[in-house]
Design a protein around this motif. Structure first.
Motif, PDB file in Angstrom:
ATOM      1  N   LEU A   3       0.827  -1.208   0.000  1.00 36.19           N
ATOM      2  CA  LEU A   3       0.000   0.000   0.000  1.00 36.19           C
ATOM      3  C   LEU A   3       0.860   1.256   0.000  1.00 36.19           C
ATOM      4  N   THR A   4       1.991   1.209   0.705  1.00 34.07           N
ATOM      5  CA  THR A   4       2.912   2.344   0.708  1.00 34.07           C
ATOM      6  C   THR A   4       3.485   2.558  -0.689  1.00 34.07           C
ATOM      7  N   LEU A   5       3.772   1.464  -1.380  1.00 41.70           N
ATOM      8  CA  LEU A   5       4.271   1.563  -2.755  1.00 41.70           C
ATOM      9  C   LEU A   5       3.242   2.224  -3.659  1.00 41.70           C
ATOM     10  N   MET A  35       3.322   5.860  -2.980  1.00 44.45           N
ATOM     11  CA  MET A  35       4.495   6.461  -3.605  1.00 44.45           C
ATOM     12  C   MET A  35       4.253   6.723  -5.083  1.00 44.45           C
ATOM     13  N   LYS A  36       3.641   5.755  -5.757  1.00 39.41           N
ATOM     14  CA  LYS A  36       3.364   5.924  -7.190  1.00 39.41           C
ATOM     15  C   LYS A  36       2.414   7.085  -7.432  1.00 39.41           C
ATOM     16  N   MET A  37       1.420   7.220  -6.553  1.00 41.60           N
ATOM     17  CA  MET A  37       0.485   8.338  -6.682  1.00 41.60           C
ATOM     18  C   MET A  37       1.207   9.669  -6.459  1.00 41.60           C
ATOM     19  N   ALA A  38       2.066   9.721  -5.447  1.00 42.11           N
ATOM     20  CA  ALA A  38       2.802  10.954  -5.155  1.00 42.11           C
ATOM     21  C   ALA A  38       3.757  11.311  -6.283  1.00 42.11           C
ATOM     22  N   ASN A  39       4.375  10.297  -6.886  1.00 44.47           N
ATOM     23  CA  ASN A  39       5.352  10.548  -7.944  1.00 44.47           C
ATOM     24  C   ASN A  39       4.726  11.085  -9.225  1.00 44.47           C
ATOM     25  N   LYS A  40       3.420  10.891  -9.386  1.00 45.51           N
ATOM     26  CA  LYS A  40       2.737  11.453 -10.551  1.00 45.51           C
ATOM     27  C   LYS A  40       2.744  12.976 -10.503  1.00 45.51           C
ATOM     28  N   CYS A  41       2.850  13.525  -9.300  1.00 38.58           N
ATOM     29  CA  CYS A  41       2.842  14.982  -9.132  1.00 38.58           C
ATOM     30  C   CYS A  41       4.246  15.552  -8.982  1.00 38.58           C
ATOM     31  N   CYS A  42       5.259  14.701  -9.083  1.00 40.28           N
ATOM     32  CA  CYS A  42       6.644  15.151  -8.894  1.00 40.28           C
ATOM     33  C   CYS A  42       7.421  15.076 -10.205  1.00 40.28           C
ATOM     34  N   SER A  43       8.400  15.920 -10.327  1.00 45.05           N
ATOM     35  CA  SER A  43       9.258  15.891 -11.508  1.00 45.05           C
ATOM     36  C   SER A  43      10.141  14.650 -11.471  1.00 45.05           C
ATOM     37  N   PRO A  44      10.709  14.242 -12.608  1.00 46.21           N
ATOM     38  CA  PRO A  44      11.555  13.042 -12.645  1.00 46.21           C
ATOM     39  C   PRO A  44      12.743  13.093 -11.697  1.00 46.21           C
TER      40      PRO A  44
END
Length: 487
Positions: free
Chosen positions: A226-228, A231-240
């Protein structure tokens, strides 16, 4: 112990997914169950009775209130009561049924034994959807009529098994603790699951250590999955260049206190160029700037300190793996690591499982190496004999020292030319380089305001350089994983 608890995605609760169970019809007792319901009354067919010590009961997987979904692979969700009875009665000696527990018991399950449904017709001999159809007498379907007071059946105690939801705990961002609250005392064959809200919590007790360990690993893995996802959801809003590499709960020993002080729960995150320490997990973009501590990944050093509780294992691991003993290890917590930061400070952490320790070790290595390659170089102000200088660590070029005013390069060496170093533990460091032409060792002495940060940075760049050349380097440096494999 709670033998029916299952780690479900998102919550710790009773099973609520489909279950497939195989029954072997018995010469006496048949399938050992009764059913009610049917599509003609717009209600599901459910198990209304389970007879003790007969086929259905012996599986331990069927319960009153289970809705029958399939019989031998045939979907019966839209089947009439009589169709399901016929299918079960003629399914052969081995019957495979798929069921799903209904949280809210259908009202018709509560009808008194023998109470006919609104449209039942006993004179016809057909099964009523709201009346028990027994499949326990040599496989024949029978409507169970009320027993007379003198009947042996009437005098038998009623036996029912039902699912009960004692507690439901959301597992997203939840944490697990094997220790009694506010102490460093381990629970005996038990652990606590605490939800993100800090309110939903439950202590799960087991009969054996193996059961405790199995469930601890299972629930921990579920929380990790669930943490993973988070993380994937958060990374959609972050730059590479600002992606979350890893995050999760740990326990931290308070700084500046003796080892008798209990550990405190902290949430760590490796994101972009930084290492974050939170008191609670970040759930929004704004939360990332509210971290208790933020450190540059190039300037931290990860160390495994303790792998297991038993002294003999600990001594063996220390001897063969070269574990660090900088800390007073009087506390009895296993799976410990530290993160050394600037100004000679450190954070000392512990996790619940050896697998978590291995993941943190690998994640720190990966995050640091990625940041080194992304940054390329780091330059620090320094001085020697009153002169203001600049010292650069470059992933491609190695070490360069130049005048801060004129920018004239004073000396430059490759990483491979560094043969040794020493420092006074305060501000000064001596770097020993081998001259490629003369093969002689040249000593360069510099003074920094934050010597620890510079030494960690040098370590990070050299390790990243070696890892870029030798893909096996990271695995060879993993203390936690080597120890786990050896045991």
């Amino acid at each position: 112990m709670f033998p029916t608890l299952m780690p479900k995605k998102g919550k710790l609760k009773k099973k609520s997914k489909h279950r497939t169970v195989t029954l072997r019809r018995q010469p006496v007792g048949g399938l050992g169950l009764s059913i009610k319901g049917g599509a003609e009354h717009k209600v599901p067919v459910v198990i209304s009775k389970i007879f003790k010590d007969q086929a259905a009961d012996q599986t331990g997987m069927l319960f009153i209130g289970d809705a029958v979904i399939q019989v031998n692979g045939i979907n019966v969700e839209k089947a009439t009561h009589e169709e399901v009875v016929h299918l079960l009665r003629n399914a052969g000696d081995e019957v495979t049924i798929t069921v799903q527990y209904l949280r809210e018991a259908p009202s018709f399950l509560k009808l008194p034994l023998g109470s006919p449904g609104p449209s039942s017709d006993h004179s016809s001999g057909a099964s009523s959807p709201l009346f028990d159809s027994g499949l326990h007498l040599n496989g024949n379907s029978t409507n169970t009529a009320p027993s007379s007071p003198s009947s042996p059946i009437a005098n038998e105690p009623k036996y029912e098994k039902r699912w009960l939801d004692a507690l439901s705990i959301p597992l997203s961002m939840a944490r697990i603790s094997r220790y009694k609250a506010g102490t460093d005392k381990l629970r005996s064959n038990a652990f606590e699951v605490l939800a993100l809200d800090g309110v939903s919590t439950g202590i799960i007790q087991f009969y054996t250590t193996q059961e405790n360990t199995d469930w601890l690993r299972a629930i921990s893995a579920n929380i990790g999955d669930l943490t993973l996802q988070n993380m994937k959801m958060a990374n959609k809003c972050c730059s590479p260049c600002d992606q979350v590499i890893h995050m999760g709960w740990v326990n931290e020993r308070p700084q500046g206190t003796d080892s008798s002080q209990p550990f405190k729960h902290k949430f760590l995150a490796l994101k972009g160029s930084s290492f974050y320490i939170f008191s609670t997990p970040p759930v929004s973009t704004l939360d990332w700037v509210r971290a208790e501590k933020i450190y540059n990944l190039c300037e931290v050093l990860f160390k495994v300190h303790k792998l297991w509780l038993a002294d003999d294992y600990w001594l063996q691991a220390n001897f063969y793996l070269g574990l660090h003993q900088d800390y007073d290890l009087e506390d009895q917590r296993p799976y410990c690591f530290s993160v050394m930061v600037g100004q000679g400070k450190s954070h000392f952490f512990n996790v619940e499982l050896g697998s978590e320790l291995a993941v943190w070790e690998k994640s720190f290595q990966r995050a640091i190496f990625m940041e080194v390659q992304r940054t390329g170089s780091k330059t620090y102000m320094c001085s020697w004999q009153g002169e203001a200088l600049c010292f650069t660590v470059d992933f491609a070029l190695g070490f360069t020292c130049f005048d801060s005013k004129t920018k004239n390069v004073l000396w430059r060496f490759k990483f491979s030319q560094l043969k040794g170093s020493s420092d006074d533990g305060k501000t000064r460091v001596k770097l020993l380089f081998q001259n490629l032409d003369t093969k002689q060792i040249e000593m360069k002495e510099l003074e920094f305001q934050d010597l620890t940060a510079i030494l960690h940075c040098i370590h990070s760049f050299i390790a990243a350089k070696v890892a870029s050349i030798d893909p096996m380097f990271i695995d060879s440096q993993s203390v936690a994983r080597r120890y786990m494999y050896s045991n």
